[in-house]
Scaffold this active site. Structure first.
Site, PDB file in Angstrom:
ATOM      1  N   HIS A 113      -6.389 -30.168  23.672  1.00  0.00           N
ATOM      2  CA  HIS A 113      -7.008 -29.581  25.122  1.00  0.00           C
ATOM      3  C   HIS A 113      -5.782 -29.042  25.891  1.00  0.00           C
ATOM      4  O   HIS A 113      -4.913 -29.786  26.315  1.00  0.00           O
ATOM      5  CB  HIS A 113      -7.373 -30.925  25.764  1.00  0.00           C
ATOM      6  CG  HIS A 113      -8.336 -30.646  27.126  1.00  0.00           C
ATOM      7  ND1 HIS A 113      -9.519 -30.124  27.179  1.00  0.00           N
ATOM      8  CD2 HIS A 113      -7.998 -30.984  28.337  1.00  0.00           C
ATOM      9  CE1 HIS A 113      -9.837 -29.824  28.124  1.00  0.00           C
ATOM     10  NE2 HIS A 113      -8.918 -30.369  29.101  1.00  0.00           N
ATOM     11  N   HIS A 122      -5.093 -25.823  29.100  1.00  0.00           N
ATOM     12  CA  HIS A 122      -5.481 -24.964  30.005  1.00  0.00           C
ATOM     13  C   HIS A 122      -4.210 -24.331  30.315  1.00  0.00           C
ATOM     14  O   HIS A 122      -3.308 -24.632  31.046  1.00  0.00           O
ATOM     15  CB  HIS A 122      -5.968 -25.614  31.304  1.00  0.00           C
ATOM     16  CG  HIS A 122      -7.162 -26.407  31.226  1.00  0.00           C
ATOM     17  ND1 HIS A 122      -8.442 -26.106  31.039  1.00  0.00           N
ATOM     18  CD2 HIS A 122      -7.411 -27.741  31.530  1.00  0.00           C
ATOM     19  CE1 HIS A 122      -9.216 -26.769  31.034  1.00  0.00           C
ATOM     20  NE2 HIS A 122      -8.784 -28.204  31.312  1.00  0.00           N
ATOM     21  N   TYR A 151     -12.133 -21.416  30.680  1.00  0.00           N
ATOM     22  CA  TYR A 151     -13.305 -21.015  31.651  1.00  0.00           C
ATOM     23  C   TYR A 151     -13.062 -19.887  32.590  1.00  0.00           C
ATOM     24  O   TYR A 151     -13.806 -19.641  33.591  1.00  0.00           O
ATOM     25  CB  TYR A 151     -13.726 -22.348  32.425  1.00  0.00           C
ATOM     26  CG  TYR A 151     -12.424 -22.884  33.332  1.00  0.00           C
ATOM     27  CD1 TYR A 151     -12.140 -22.578  34.364  1.00  0.00           C
ATOM     28  CD2 TYR A 151     -11.862 -24.319  32.667  1.00  0.00           C
ATOM     29  CE1 TYR A 151     -11.121 -23.171  35.066  1.00  0.00           C
ATOM     30  CE2 TYR A 151     -10.887 -24.706  33.420  1.00  0.00           C
ATOM     31  CZ  TYR A 151     -10.627 -24.466  34.245  1.00  0.00           C
ATOM     32  OH  TYR A 151      -9.669 -25.108  34.785  1.00  0.00           O
ATOM     33  N   ARG A 196     -20.714 -31.673  36.275  1.00  0.00           N
ATOM     34  CA  ARG A 196     -20.669 -31.104  37.594  1.00  0.00           C
ATOM     35  C   ARG A 196     -20.867 -29.823  37.390  1.00  0.00           C
ATOM     36  O   ARG A 196     -21.277 -28.993  38.508  1.00  0.00           O
ATOM     37  CB  ARG A 196     -19.033 -31.222  38.319  1.00  0.00           C
ATOM     38  CG  ARG A 196     -18.710 -32.778  38.303  1.00  0.00           C
ATOM     39  CD  ARG A 196     -17.482 -32.663  39.173  1.00  0.00           C
ATOM     40  NE  ARG A 196     -16.369 -31.782  38.788  1.00  0.00           N
ATOM     41  CZ  ARG A 196     -15.506 -32.008  38.054  1.00  0.00           C
ATOM     42  NH1 ARG A 196     -15.438 -33.158  37.115  1.00  0.00           N
ATOM     43  NH2 ARG A 196     -14.380 -31.148  37.590  1.00  0.00           N
ATOM     44  N   HIS A 223     -15.310 -32.168  29.322  1.00  0.00           N
ATOM     45  CA  HIS A 223     -14.615 -33.125  30.467  1.00  0.00           C
ATOM     46  C   HIS A 223     -15.647 -34.233  30.606  1.00  0.00           C
ATOM     47  O   HIS A 223     -17.074 -33.938  31.072  1.00  0.00           O
ATOM     48  CB  HIS A 223     -14.364 -32.434  31.570  1.00  0.00           C
ATOM     49  CG  HIS A 223     -13.007 -31.496  31.409  1.00  0.00           C
ATOM     50  ND1 HIS A 223     -13.212 -30.134  32.142  1.00  0.00           N
ATOM     51  CD2 HIS A 223     -11.883 -31.402  30.783  1.00  0.00           C
ATOM     52  CE1 HIS A 223     -12.015 -29.367  31.884  1.00  0.00           C
ATOM     53  NE2 HIS A 223     -11.233 -30.218  31.241  1.00  0.00           N
ATOM     54  N   GLU A 240     -13.768 -37.978  34.087  1.00  0.00           N
ATOM     55  CA  GLU A 240     -12.106 -38.015  34.528  1.00  0.00           C
ATOM     56  C   GLU A 240     -12.025 -38.716  35.712  1.00  0.00           C
ATOM     57  O   GLU A 240     -10.791 -39.454  35.772  1.00  0.00           O
ATOM     58  CB  GLU A 240     -11.769 -36.562  34.485  1.00  0.00           C
ATOM     59  CG  GLU A 240     -10.244 -36.211  34.844  1.00  0.00           C
ATOM     60  CD  GLU A 240      -9.882 -35.079  34.818  1.00  0.00           C
ATOM     61  OE1 GLU A 240      -8.620 -34.915  34.807  1.00  0.00           O
ATOM     62  OE2 GLU A 240     -10.844 -34.203  34.484  1.00  0.00           O
ATOM     63  N   HIS A 276     -10.598 -36.888  28.102  1.00  0.00           N
ATOM     64  CA  HIS A 276     -10.506 -37.811  29.065  1.00  0.00           C
ATOM     65  C   HIS A 276     -11.051 -39.066  29.057  1.00  0.00           C
ATOM     66  O   HIS A 276     -10.580 -40.069  28.432  1.00  0.00           O
ATOM     67  CB  HIS A 276     -10.495 -37.317  30.471  1.00  0.00           C
ATOM     68  CG  HIS A 276      -9.596 -36.204  30.834  1.00  0.00           C
ATOM     69  ND1 HIS A 276      -8.271 -36.036  30.750  1.00  0.00           N
ATOM     70  CD2 HIS A 276     -10.047 -34.962  31.296  1.00  0.00           C
ATOM     71  CE1 HIS A 276      -7.851 -34.952  31.145  1.00  0.00           C
ATOM     72  NE2 HIS A 276      -8.931 -34.127  31.478  1.00  0.00           N
ATOM     73  N   ASP A 332      -3.292 -30.765  28.338  1.00  0.00           N
ATOM     74  CA  ASP A 332      -4.130 -30.341  29.282  1.00  0.00           C
ATOM     75  C   ASP A 332      -3.332 -29.656  30.498  1.00  0.00           C
ATOM     76  O   ASP A 332      -3.294 -28.285  30.046  1.00  0.00           O
ATOM     77  CB  ASP A 332      -4.724 -31.838  30.157  1.00  0.00           C
ATOM     78  CG  ASP A 332      -5.806 -31.506  30.947  1.00  0.00           C
ATOM     79  OD1 ASP A 332      -6.224 -30.490  31.224  1.00  0.00           O
ATOM     80  OD2 ASP A 332      -5.990 -32.578  31.669  1.00  0.00           O
TER      81      ASP A 332
END
Length: 450
Positions: free
Chosen positions: A67, A69, A129, A216, A240, A243, A277, A328
């Site tokens: 994972h 970003h 994303y 979300r 996700h 979290e 998470h 992450d």
């Protein structure tokens, strides 16, 4: 054929490392993994030639960062002043996301992935994303940012799974994306799938996967579209999950259930799904994840950096969820630290010691992560698997006097000396062979933040 002679090697299904192991590879695949008899004498039928590269220390399978970003690397050391929580940190992250374009993202990701290689990471899952230009306007190539990541990983010498994330709304209530978030969105899940379908890199070092950013960010009625796309293509799906307690509260307020229950009801959970998470699951959530064999990717250094909390790692593993590890936000890039934090955080949570054996932590950092990213042929020092080797020195100030079985509780990324990916040496003597990592990190971050 390429040969290495490991002082110690961690072989599959072994509780601790094995001394004096001859490892051979051809065309990027392991063709022989042979423990030698005591004292370094070859076993019957084994010839140790002078061309075998000696690997002093402990040799592990390649580590997998499940994972990542990559653009968050620009935030390291810049989010610690004052008080706050995940949500205030997120505002700072959005400010970086607003500044990137395909060229600057290529430079930053190349440096970030090369840092991973130095840390022994041979494969990364990029939870991606940041798709479009400012305001959400697609680039001429709507997958230009994905292509930048593919090129970055090739330059850094590691494998990549692009986990293309659907990010459609700003909250569980369906609020529209605003500000930098507009760059993330495709409108709806069908248009997301159409864009991802158009991206088919032929590079051998890359594979595709899908992601649901969170409950979300994808409306409930569109969850099945994303999950169905991944299932039809036989690709991994990441999400996700829980979290933050606020995410759970919002989901209950809108849908009357937890995020895990919502995902289960819409067919998202399963063997090819990884929940990232899973810090605040209920007992029922843990059972849903385990019964469906949904994996869980733990990112302890980020979870503590953002004050997220400590998830019930042992309970989730015992329920049936395979574990993997991720860096992450890249507050730290060190899977040794992530692995031992799984055990040490569990001690903090329970006030008891001894939850995970060393071999379990090794598995989460290696074969578990590769499996979660769709590379089922990596993460073990076994014949037929990819020739990924990571050697850790046993004579540093951190590891001197430590038995090899204790390396995951003593070593750091700085102790990695040698990294081989698909049979190619990427790091030797602690130095990346093609990327000046500190310089490129400094310059690429400065370019984004200037």
């Amino acid at each position: 054929m390429t040969r290495w002679l490991a002082e110690y090697a961690w072989l599959p299904d072994h509780a601790e490392p094995t001394p004096d192991v001859l490892i051979e590879a051809t065309d990027g695949r392991l063709t022989a993994v042979t423990p030698l008899t005591g004292g370094g004498a070859p076993a019957a039928g084994v010839e140790v030639l002078g061309d075998a590269t000696r690997l002093p220390g402990l040799t592990l399978p390649g580590l997998a960062d499940a994972h990542s970003h990559a653009f968050h690397r620009a935030l390291r050391g810049r989010t610690h002043d004052g008080r706050g929580d995940f949500w205030s940190w997120r505002d700072l992250m959005y400010s970086v996301a607003a500044r990137l374009d395909p060229d600057s993202y290529l430079a930053l990701a190349r440096a970030a992935y090369a840092e991973m290689a130095l840390a022994g990471i041979t494969c990364v899952g990029e939870f991606h994303y940041l798709h479009h230009g400012p305001g959400g306007t697609p680039y001429d190539d709507p997958n230009a940012m994905s292509a930048a990541l593919v090129e970055a990983a090739a330059h850094a010498g590691i494998r990549l799974t692009v986990l293309d994330a659907a990010y459609l709304t700003a909250g569980v209530d369906g609020a529209e994306l605003v500000g930098p978030q507009r760059r993330f969105g495709d409108g709806d899940a069908l248009r997301w799938a159409e864009r991802v379908d158009a991206f088919r890199p032929a590079d051998e070092h890359v594979r595709l996967g899908a992601a649901i950013h969170s409950v979300r960010a994808v409306p409930a009625e569109q969850l099945a579209t994303v999950a169905g796309w991944a299932d039809r293509h036989g690709l991994p799906l990441h999400v996700h999950l829980s979290e933050q307690p606020a995410e759970n509260d919002a989901c209950r307020a809108v849908h009357g259930c937890t995020p895990t229950r919502l995902l289960a009801d819409h067919g998202v959970l399963g063997r090819h799904t990884t929940a990232v998470h899973a810090t605040h699951p209920t007992a029922a959530d843990v059972a849903l994840l385990g019964d469906s064999r949904t994996g869980v990717c733990l990112c302890p250094t980020t979870e503590r950096d953002l004050a997220d909390g400590i998830g019930p790692a042992r309970r989730m593993a015992e329920a049936g969820s395979p574990l993997s590890l991720g860096s992450d936000s890249h507050a730290v890039v060190d899977l040794f630290e992530e692995a031992r934090a799984v055990e040490l955080d569990e001690r903090l949570r329970t006030r008891k010691r001894g939850h995970f054996a060393a071999a379990e932590l090794v598995a989460a950092a290696t074969v578990g992560g590769h499996a979660a990213l769709g590379w089922g042929d990596a993460g073990r020092l076994a014949v037929g698997d990819r020739a990924d080797l990571v050697t850790v020195r046993l004579d540093s100030a951190r590891t001197a006097g430590v038995p090899p079985v204790g390396v995951f509780f003593a070593a750091t990324a700085a102790d990695v000396t040698h990294v081989v990916v698909d049979g190619r040496t990427v790091v030797a003597d602690g130095r990346h062979l093609t990327v000046d990592v500190p310089t490129e990190l400094r310059d690429s971050i400065a370019a984004v933040l200037s």
